[in-house]
Each structure stands twice: as structure tokens, then as C-alpha cells.
Write a protein that holds these residues in place. Structure first.
Motif, PDB file in Angstrom:
ATOM      1  N   ARG A   1       0.811  -1.211   0.000  1.00 57.08           N
ATOM      2  CA  ARG A   1       0.000   0.000   0.000  1.00 57.08           C
ATOM      3  C   ARG A   1       0.853   1.273   0.000  1.00 57.08           C
ATOM      4  N   LEU A   2       2.119   1.134   0.345  1.00 56.68           N
ATOM      5  CA  LEU A   2       3.006   2.293   0.421  1.00 56.68           C
ATOM      6  C   LEU A   2       3.541   2.641  -0.961  1.00 56.68           C
ATOM      7  N   PRO A   3       3.822   3.905  -1.187  1.00 53.73           N
ATOM      8  CA  PRO A   3       4.450   4.260  -2.471  1.00 53.73           C
ATOM      9  C   PRO A   3       5.874   3.729  -2.527  1.00 53.73           C
ATOM     10  N   ALA A   4       6.344   3.527  -3.723  1.00 53.30           N
ATOM     11  CA  ALA A   4       7.702   3.007  -3.903  1.00 53.30           C
ATOM     12  C   ALA A   4       8.713   4.032  -3.391  1.00 53.30           C
ATOM     13  N   ARG A   5       9.769   3.537  -2.765  1.00 55.90           N
ATOM     14  CA  ARG A   5      10.797   4.437  -2.244  1.00 55.90           C
ATOM     15  C   ARG A   5      11.599   5.017  -3.388  1.00 55.90           C
TER      16      ARG A   5
END
Length: 108
Positions: free
Chosen positions: A43-47
Motif C-alpha cells: 500500500r506504500l508508495p515506492a521508495r
């Protein structure tokens, strides 16, 4: 003699089976943990990674020099100027002037 060999082989097989079961259990735990991590991080954006290359390294080095100079200037102000308003003013001016100084000093 053959009974003794059979007994030792049976013990080795039993120990191998225990080790195999332990490895399988560890692999299953690791797989469940990886699945949990994937579920949470999907669910997190890509680093964003830091840019690499010669130009990016030069730009980072230029920023480091500029920030070091501003830090030295601010330390000098904090040491030699007793008024808090002047100290805070120098800090604010440094923060606001950093991009302008970078453009003036390092951009060609």
C-alpha cells in the motif's frame, strides 16, 4: 553387524527427518512473514532512490560545501552576536538564501 548398521541408519534417517521438518517449519514461518510484509508495504508508495552518477555526486558535494559554509556563518553569528533576534534572523536568512546562493555559485 548388519542390525547395528540398520539401527544407525535408522537413527540418521530420524535425525535427518527432524532437521527437514525444522527447516520446513522455518521456511513456512519465513514465507508467512514475507507475505505479511508484502501485504503491508504494497500500500506504500515506492521508495525513491538517490540519483547516482557523476553529476549527481557533484551536485551533492556542492550542496554540502554550501551548507557547511552557511553553518560556519551561523555559528559565527551565534558566537559573536548576543541578541537572539539577530541570531534567528541570520538563521532565517540562511535558509532562504541557500537556494539562491547555490544557483549563483554553482550553476553555469
Amino acid at each position: 553387524m548388519s542390525k547395528e548398521r540398520a539401527r544407525r541408519r535408522e537413527e540418521r534417517q530420524r535425525e535427518a527427518a527432524v532437521l527437514t521438518a525444522a527447516r520446513a517449519a522455518e521456511a513456512e514461518r519465513r514465507e508467512r512473514r514475507d507475505a505479511r510484509v508484502r501485504a503491508m508495504t504494497s500500500r506504500l508508495p515506492a521508495r525513491r532512490t538517490r540519483p547516482t552518477g557523476i553529476l549527481a555526486a557533484r551536485r551533492r558535494r556542492q550542496w554540502q560545501w554550501l551548507l557547511a559554509g552557511l553553518l560556519v556563518a551561523n555559528v559565527a553569528v551565534w558566537v559573536f552576536v548576543p541578541e537572539w533576534s539577530a541570531r534567528l534572523g541570520a538563521l532565517v536568512v540562511s535558509v532562504l538564501a541557500a537556494p539562491v546562493l547555490f544557483t549563483l555559485l554553482f550553476r553555469r
